[in-house]
Design an enzyme around this catalytic site. Sequence first.
Site, PDB file in Angstrom:
ATOM      1  N   ASP A  92       0.842  -1.303   0.019  1.00  0.00           N
ATOM      2  CA  ASP A  92      -0.166  -0.029   0.017  1.00  0.00           C
ATOM      3  C   ASP A  92       0.839   1.278   0.091  1.00  0.00           C
ATOM      4  O   ASP A  92       0.384   2.390  -0.017  1.00  0.00           O
ATOM      5  CB  ASP A  92      -1.115   0.079   1.185  1.00  0.00           C
ATOM      6  CG  ASP A  92      -2.206  -0.451   0.860  1.00  0.00           C
ATOM      7  OD1 ASP A  92      -2.744  -0.780  -0.170  1.00  0.00           O
ATOM      8  OD2 ASP A  92      -3.167  -0.467   1.590  1.00  0.00           O
ATOM      9  N   ASP A 121      -9.214  -8.227  12.117  1.00  0.00           N
ATOM     10  CA  ASP A 121      -8.740  -9.630  12.464  1.00  0.00           C
ATOM     11  C   ASP A 121     -10.032 -10.282  13.620  1.00  0.00           C
ATOM     12  O   ASP A 121     -10.421 -11.147  13.206  1.00  0.00           O
ATOM     13  CB  ASP A 121      -7.362  -9.824  13.190  1.00  0.00           C
ATOM     14  CG  ASP A 121      -7.206  -8.738  14.264  1.00  0.00           C
ATOM     15  OD1 ASP A 121      -8.050  -8.121  14.616  1.00  0.00           O
ATOM     16  OD2 ASP A 121      -5.871  -8.663  14.643  1.00  0.00           O
TER      17      ASP A 121
END
Length: 674
Positions: free
Chosen positions: A157, A300
């Site tokens: 990114d 997560d």
Amino acid sequence: MVQHLLALGPAFLVLAFYLVGVLNWPRQRTWARTIACTAVLALALRYMIWRFTATVLQQPFDGSAASMWIYFIFLIECFAFIEAAFFMVTMSRYVDRSTEADRLESNLFSRGRDWLPTVDIFIPTYNEPLSVLERTIVGACALDYPKEKLNIYVLDDGRREWLRKFCEEEGVIHVTRPDNADAKAGNLNHGLSLSRGEFVAVFDADFVPFRIFLRRTLGFFADPRIGIVQTPQHFFNKDPIQSNLSLEEYWPDEQRLFFDEMAASRDAWNVSFCCGSCAVLRREAIEAAGGIPTESITEDLLTTLACLNKGYITRYLNERLSMGLAAEDLEGFFIQRSRWCRGAIQSLYVKSGPIRGPGLTLFQRIMFLPVSWLLQYFVRFVGIIVPAVFLWTGLSPLYFTGVDDILYYQVPVLVAYFLFIRWLAPNRYLPVISTAVGVFATFRLLPVVISSLIRPFGVPFRVTPKGVEGQARFDTYTFSCIMTILIVTAAGLFLNVVPEWAPAKNFEFSSIAKYWAALSILILLVAALMCFEAPRSEHQRFAADEQAQLVLGDRAIPVRLVAIAMDESTAQTTADLSSSVGQLATLTVSDVAPFAAKIEMRDRRDNGRELILVHQPLAPDIRDQLIVKLYTGGYSQDIEALKFGRIIDRLWGRAFGDVPQHAAIPAAHPKMPG
């Protein structure tokens, strides 16, 4: 005195129960944990009943400051009881899946390469330097798994050209996207859209998988219910708590209690969860869940819940199968913890969370509530200020019925709890240091809890800084908070020296308050030491005990490596090389091609000479070999045993200005077998 001893009867019984029974039981057996946890909860419930009936109800709520303070403190104690109850229920079970992993590994790999599933390795990255990324990429390339079944994706990114070139050199796939929408979750989803592997292993940019990682984890997916297999996070550097207290060699990293004990217990209850790195995900489960959730900054936890919504469970294999970077400084430490805290609270508001998520059982909903994040910092903050409030204002935290009642009802709970934790995690817990770590974090994280409850969304995802410079810094804000409370508490003790002038008129409770104040001051002093950042070495050194060879001209000199890092090694030899200081030699160590090193001499040890062998610039292939040797399973920095004398000695030295030398030989564990 006799009356006080009689009041301590229950505490003595608890002590005997632990000394004769619990402390001799196997702590990794569910029956032992269930009995021990039940005993602590029963004592805590006994205390809470006494507190409510004998102290709270005896103080009518009349709107006065005294009554409001008493009811407020009881509310905080209720918070503490709820948090402890959640912890005890969680820890009352245990499962060790290593034997199961042995069987499943044998079943999977005995069928031949053609039957093995395809696996994609995802390494999401944003701004990490090459010194951090190269370890992870090289480690992923070294995985013991057929290359035709494996694809490694570096999800960049940061869109860095130098990283693209490095990925080409290492033979891995470099992926970018036009924007950074949804941060890490968006990056992972973009990777999922480009890849086709049946399973996806995710490693943060700073985590290096051990070569056996896939061999140990993939077998669990023979059970079609399993959507995620999580493994613990271990670290090859020292976190800022260890460094700032000068306890790198003697105190474990801050996350060991969770990963070594709590995560395995959660797995025994089928409420384990993904921790964002060092995990394997079943693509089918992620697709059924609609991809990696993007509603929260902790993707997560939500991934686990989203999979649970669809009937997939998470398993936890408590084996050291990777190593990574712990937060390297206090800024990174608090960025990381703040993100976890805010993300856990955000889960209460999203559709796949524990409250609204479909398909969850009542027990799962309860166990995924962020109880600890919500309550622990309120409890710690109030607990540390209570003695100061009493000493300055005379406001008692409870309707005081006498010292004997405190000894009879509260002391047994404290004895049972501390002995339980010492039994459960004998090398992970010391009351003063562990409490000080919690107090230290409170001043930064309590505002995060409050702001997250008021405004849970709107704070952007912040990446934990990696590869930061090892400069000495100072946490002014936290230190100011700690010292303010410490000074106020100490001044309160001084004010109450002369009884006639004392603001605190309840003289029977005053003795308890003074002990409480002294303990608070000790805890605050330890917490204050954590605010002073210690300088850190750029390279991680691992303790070693292995033979090597040094070639100097036409001489082949056997040496014994006692420490090794990417930049230098420390060796011992009986040969006299004092005339060779500054010369270049060829160093040969196991699993690495010979390379050049410059000789430097240090003091004598054990009738031998200690050499510092400064590695010269390494060829790319040799550098990769050394990374694989150091970071993919051969070495560990874990602390296996607490040495109380050394801990006290180092804390004392740190308090009086002793700055640790991080370049010294670590007292971590030498090369591990296998």
